[in-house]
Design a protein around this motif. Structure first.
Motif, PDB file in Angstrom:
ATOM      1  N   LYS A   6       0.840  -1.217   0.000  1.00  0.00           N
ATOM      2  CA  LYS A   6       0.000   0.000   0.000  1.00  0.00           C
ATOM      3  C   LYS A   6       0.867   1.255   0.000  1.00  0.00           C
ATOM      4  O   LYS A   6       0.575   2.222  -0.686  1.00  0.00           O
ATOM      5  CB  LYS A   6      -0.913   0.022   1.246  1.00  0.00           C
ATOM      6  N   ILE A   7       1.922   1.247   0.808  1.00  0.00           N
ATOM      7  CA  ILE A   7       2.816   2.426   0.856  1.00  0.00           C
ATOM      8  C   ILE A   7       3.470   2.630  -0.510  1.00  0.00           C
ATOM      9  O   ILE A   7       3.495   3.743  -1.042  1.00  0.00           O
ATOM     10  CB  ILE A   7       3.911   2.260   1.951  1.00  0.00           C
ATOM     11  N   ALA A   8       3.960   1.527  -1.092  1.00  0.00           N
ATOM     12  CA  ALA A   8       4.637   1.644  -2.399  1.00  0.00           C
ATOM     13  C   ALA A   8       3.675   2.226  -3.431  1.00  0.00           C
ATOM     14  O   ALA A   8       4.035   3.131  -4.192  1.00  0.00           O
ATOM     15  CB  ALA A   8       5.165   0.278  -2.845  1.00  0.00           C
ATOM     16  N   LEU A   9       2.434   1.736  -3.432  1.00  0.00           N
ATOM     17  CA  LEU A   9       1.470   2.228  -4.427  1.00  0.00           C
ATOM     18  C   LEU A   9       1.076   3.680  -4.170  1.00  0.00           C
ATOM     19  O   LEU A   9       0.841   4.443  -5.099  1.00  0.00           O
ATOM     20  CB  LEU A   9       0.237   1.325  -4.467  1.00  0.00           C
ATOM     21  N   LYS A  10       1.022   4.049  -2.894  1.00  0.00           N
ATOM     22  CA  LYS A  10       0.699   5.445  -2.580  1.00  0.00           C
ATOM     23  C   LYS A  10       1.777   6.380  -3.155  1.00  0.00           C
ATOM     24  O   LYS A  10       1.489   7.456  -3.667  1.00  0.00           O
ATOM     25  CB  LYS A  10       0.601   5.616  -1.048  1.00  0.00           C
ATOM     26  N   ILE A  11       3.015   5.938  -3.085  1.00  0.00           N
ATOM     27  CA  ILE A  11       4.123   6.761  -3.576  1.00  0.00           C
ATOM     28  C   ILE A  11       4.111   6.861  -5.111  1.00  0.00           C
ATOM     29  O   ILE A  11       4.390   7.921  -5.675  1.00  0.00           O
ATOM     30  CB  ILE A  11       5.481   6.172  -3.096  1.00  0.00           C
ATOM     31  N   LEU A  12       3.759   5.739  -5.768  1.00  0.00           N
ATOM     32  CA  LEU A  12       4.007   5.648  -7.213  1.00  0.00           C
ATOM     33  C   LEU A  12       2.794   5.822  -8.118  1.00  0.00           C
ATOM     34  O   LEU A  12       2.951   6.002  -9.331  1.00  0.00           O
ATOM     35  CB  LEU A  12       4.605   4.267  -7.534  1.00  0.00           C
ATOM     36  N   SER A  13       1.581   5.740  -7.551  1.00  0.00           N
ATOM     37  CA  SER A  13       0.395   5.689  -8.425  1.00  0.00           C
ATOM     38  C   SER A  13       0.025   7.039  -9.021  1.00  0.00           C
ATOM     39  O   SER A  13       0.439   8.083  -8.534  1.00  0.00           O
ATOM     40  CB  SER A  13      -0.804   5.133  -7.653  1.00  0.00           C
ATOM     41  N   ASN A  14      -0.809   6.987 -10.057  1.00  0.00           N
ATOM     42  CA  ASN A  14      -1.399   8.165 -10.721  1.00  0.00           C
ATOM     43  C   ASN A  14      -0.368   9.142 -11.273  1.00  0.00           C
ATOM     44  O   ASN A  14      -0.563  10.357 -11.209  1.00  0.00           O
ATOM     45  CB  ASN A  14      -2.336   8.918  -9.754  1.00  0.00           C
ATOM     46  N   GLY A  15       0.723   8.616 -11.770  1.00  0.00           N
ATOM     47  CA  GLY A  15       1.731   9.476 -12.390  1.00  0.00           C
ATOM     48  C   GLY A  15       2.628  10.176 -11.386  1.00  0.00           C
ATOM     49  O   GLY A  15       3.487  10.979 -11.770  1.00  0.00           O
ATOM     50  N   LYS A  16       2.419   9.880 -10.101  1.00  0.00           N
ATOM     51  CA  LYS A  16       3.282  10.547  -9.110  1.00  0.00           C
ATOM     52  C   LYS A  16       4.696   9.954  -9.149  1.00  0.00           C
ATOM     53  O   LYS A  16       4.887   8.808  -9.542  1.00  0.00           O
ATOM     54  CB  LYS A  16       2.691  10.391  -7.711  1.00  0.00           C
ATOM     55  N   GLY A  17       5.647  10.755  -8.722  1.00  0.00           N
ATOM     56  CA  GLY A  17       7.031  10.285  -8.682  1.00  0.00           C
ATOM     57  C   GLY A  17       7.682  10.705  -7.380  1.00  0.00           C
ATOM     58  O   GLY A  17       7.015  11.206  -6.462  1.00  0.00           O
ATOM     59  N   ILE A  61       4.079  14.755  -6.579  1.00  0.00           N
ATOM     60  CA  ILE A  61       5.131  14.085  -5.794  1.00  0.00           C
ATOM     61  C   ILE A  61       4.515  13.107  -4.780  1.00  0.00           C
ATOM     62  O   ILE A  61       3.772  13.499  -3.883  1.00  0.00           O
ATOM     63  CB  ILE A  61       6.031  15.125  -5.069  1.00  0.00           C
ATOM     64  N   GLY A  62       4.836  11.828  -4.958  1.00  0.00           N
ATOM     65  CA  GLY A  62       4.296  10.794  -4.067  1.00  0.00           C
ATOM     66  C   GLY A  62       5.205  10.525  -2.878  1.00  0.00           C
ATOM     67  O   GLY A  62       4.777   9.994  -1.852  1.00  0.00           O
ATOM     68  N   GLY A  63       6.476  10.873  -3.011  1.00  0.00           N
ATOM     69  CA  GLY A  63       7.419  10.619  -1.926  1.00  0.00           C
ATOM     70  C   GLY A  63       8.619  11.531  -2.036  1.00  0.00           C
ATOM     71  O   GLY A  63       8.975  11.960  -3.135  1.00  0.00           O
ATOM     72  N   VAL A  64       9.207  11.858  -0.893  1.00  0.00           N
ATOM     73  CA  VAL A  64      10.423  12.683  -0.890  1.00  0.00           C
ATOM     74  C   VAL A  64      11.493  11.939  -0.104  1.00  0.00           C
ATOM     75  O   VAL A  64      11.241  11.517   1.037  1.00  0.00           O
ATOM     76  CB  VAL A  64      10.186  14.057  -0.204  1.00  0.00           C
ATOM     77  N   ILE A  65      12.660  11.761  -0.715  1.00  0.00           N
ATOM     78  CA  ILE A  65      13.762  11.124   0.023  1.00  0.00           C
ATOM     79  C   ILE A  65      14.580  12.226   0.683  1.00  0.00           C
ATOM     80  O   ILE A  65      15.013  13.180   0.026  1.00  0.00           O
ATOM     81  CB  ILE A  65      14.690  10.296  -0.890  1.00  0.00           C
ATOM     82  N   LEU A  66      14.762  12.093   1.987  1.00  0.00           N
ATOM     83  CA  LEU A  66      15.473  13.109   2.769  1.00  0.00           C
ATOM     84  C   LEU A  66      16.829  12.582   3.223  1.00  0.00           C
ATOM     85  O   LEU A  66      17.054  11.372   3.277  1.00  0.00           O
ATOM     86  CB  LEU A  66      14.642  13.472   4.008  1.00  0.00           C
ATOM     87  N   PHE A  67      17.685  13.513   3.598  1.00  0.00           N
ATOM     88  CA  PHE A  67      18.961  13.185   4.235  1.00  0.00           C
ATOM     89  C   PHE A  67      18.764  13.367   5.744  1.00  0.00           C
ATOM     90  O   PHE A  67      17.859  14.099   6.174  1.00  0.00           O
ATOM     91  CB  PHE A  67      20.045  14.132   3.687  1.00  0.00           C
ATOM     92  N   ASP A  68      19.601  12.714   6.529  1.00  0.00           N
ATOM     93  CA  ASP A  68      19.457  12.748   7.990  1.00  0.00           C
ATOM     94  C   ASP A  68      19.298  14.172   8.539  1.00  0.00           C
ATOM     95  O   ASP A  68      18.447  14.425   9.387  1.00  0.00           O
ATOM     96  CB  ASP A  68      20.670  12.058   8.631  1.00  0.00           C
ATOM     97  N   GLU A  69      20.105  15.107   8.025  1.00  0.00           N
ATOM     98  CA  GLU A  69      20.006  16.483   8.530  1.00  0.00           C
ATOM     99  C   GLU A  69      18.587  17.037   8.340  1.00  0.00           C
ATOM    100  O   GLU A  69      18.013  17.634   9.248  1.00  0.00           O
ATOM    101  CB  GLU A  69      20.999  17.389   7.781  1.00  0.00           C
TER     102      GLU A  69
END
Ligand code: 5MM
Length: 336
Positions: A6-17, A61-69
């Motif tokens: 479910k999490i993976a699909l939430k991030i990737l579905s409907n053309g989101k990146g 945007i379905g997901g944002v990858i962050l750095f520790d800071e």
């Protein structure tokens, strides 16, 4: 459907990146130096929160990858960064590898580190709001490279990382990046990338990873930057699809490409053709760093107070890539 799926699909579905904003301080400093901005925690936050507050976050945007800071920072809008991202509907993610180091017994190659203490770090990131993670293995193409040693050891690390991430309730992004640098042909890139990805999944399966809760982040199949035989976009797409069809198990829900040094428009155009010809079950979208941020960063550096102007540029790139993730991008829309 598992929670991870479910999490993976939430991030990737409907053309989101995915917006890859996980540059380590070293890399971010290089990017900021180039545009003559001081690399301080405040400036790094200022640029990133400008993107996270953009209108396109909600639709693209379905997901944002962050750095520790960044995951530990509070925005100037008064919210913690993960809370700010979640409010847009996007999922906060975190880079958990600690970088690529020289590989013993093959010193021209790299092994990604970060497994020590990872279980404890993951617990902390989950509490901060992260629901997915990233680990990048990096491989060069050369006469003898990538060696069996580099392919096997990075695949093993990616699998051990994935197991710990899924145990902690998060989705692992598995990123084996075969670099564009070099004189190699696209055909060599196809052969080596296929070998690398196949080995990663062999290890993931040995480590009992739930493949429905994994996102693959690969490179596209391109000729090396110094190759004299560049290939046309249509061929990039067909070779990329050929590679993924033979190397990725069907259970994997989606593939989010890295841009790897392609220009912004090139990365969009290639993604668009891949999606036009996508005859697989995989969602094919973007997880771009440079190809989403480059123009916005350049603009922002000229006047860091021009938030709207910077956001307009980022919004356009995010929209173009979301169109491309659905095979609906065109040159006309790009230049509108
Ligand atoms: C955002 O850049 C990441 C770089 O991390 P390091 O600072 O640790 O090298 C990188 O892993 C990135 O997520 C991917 O390579 C995708 O970025 P590009 O710019 O290739 O799309």
């Amino acid at each position: 459907m598992s929670e991870l799926n479910k999490i993976a699909l939430k991030i990737l579905s409907n053309g989101k990146g995915i917006l890859a904003a996980d540059e380590s301080n070293g890399t971010m400093t290089k990017r900021l130096d180039k545009v003559n901005i001081k690399s301080s925690p405040e400036n790094r936050l200022l640029f990133r929160e400008t993107l996270f507050a953009s209108n396109s976050m909600k639709d693209c945007i379905g997901g944002v990858i962050l750095f520790d800071e960044t995951i530990n920072q509070t925005s100037n809008y008064g919210k913690t960064i993960p809370a700010m991202i979640s409010e847009t509907g996007a999922v906060p993610g975190i880079k958990v590898d600690t970088g690529a180091k020289d590989l013993a017994n093959s010193l021209d190659e790299k092994i990604t580190e970060g497994l020590d203490g990872l279980r404890e770090r993951l617990k902390k990131y989950y509490e901060l709001g992260a629901r997915f993670t990233k680990w990048r293995g990096v491989y060069s193409i050369g006469e003898k490279y990538p060696s069996e040693l580099a392919i096997n050891s990075n695949a093993h690390a990616l699998a051990r990382y994935s197991a710990l991430v899924q145990e902690s309730g998060m989705v692992p992004i598995v990123e084996p990046e075969v670099l564009m640098d070099g004189e190699h042909s696209a055909e060599e890139c196809l052969i080596k990338t296929s070998e690398v990805i196949k080995k990663c999944f062999e290890e993931l399966i040995i480590h009992k990873i739930d493949l429905t809760g994994v996102i693959l982040k690969p490179n596209m199949i391109l000729a090396g930057t110094k190759s004299k035989n560049k290939i046309h976009n249509e061929e990039v797409a067909s070779k990329t699809l050929e590679c993924l069809k033979k190397s990725v198990p069907n259970e994997v829900p989606g593939i989010a490409f890295l841009s790897g040094g392609q220009s912004e428009v090139e990365a969009t155009e290639n993604l668009n053709i891949i999606n036009r010809n996508n005859d697989t079950n995989f969602i094919m979208t973007y997880s771009y760093g440079r190809a989403l941020q480059q123009s916005a960063l350049k603009f922002w550096s000229k006047d860091i107070k021009d938030i709207k102007g910077t956001q307009n540029i980022f919004n356009h790139r995010a929209k173009m890539n979301t169109l491309a993730a659905q095979g609906k991008w065109s040159n006309e829309l790009e230049n509108k």
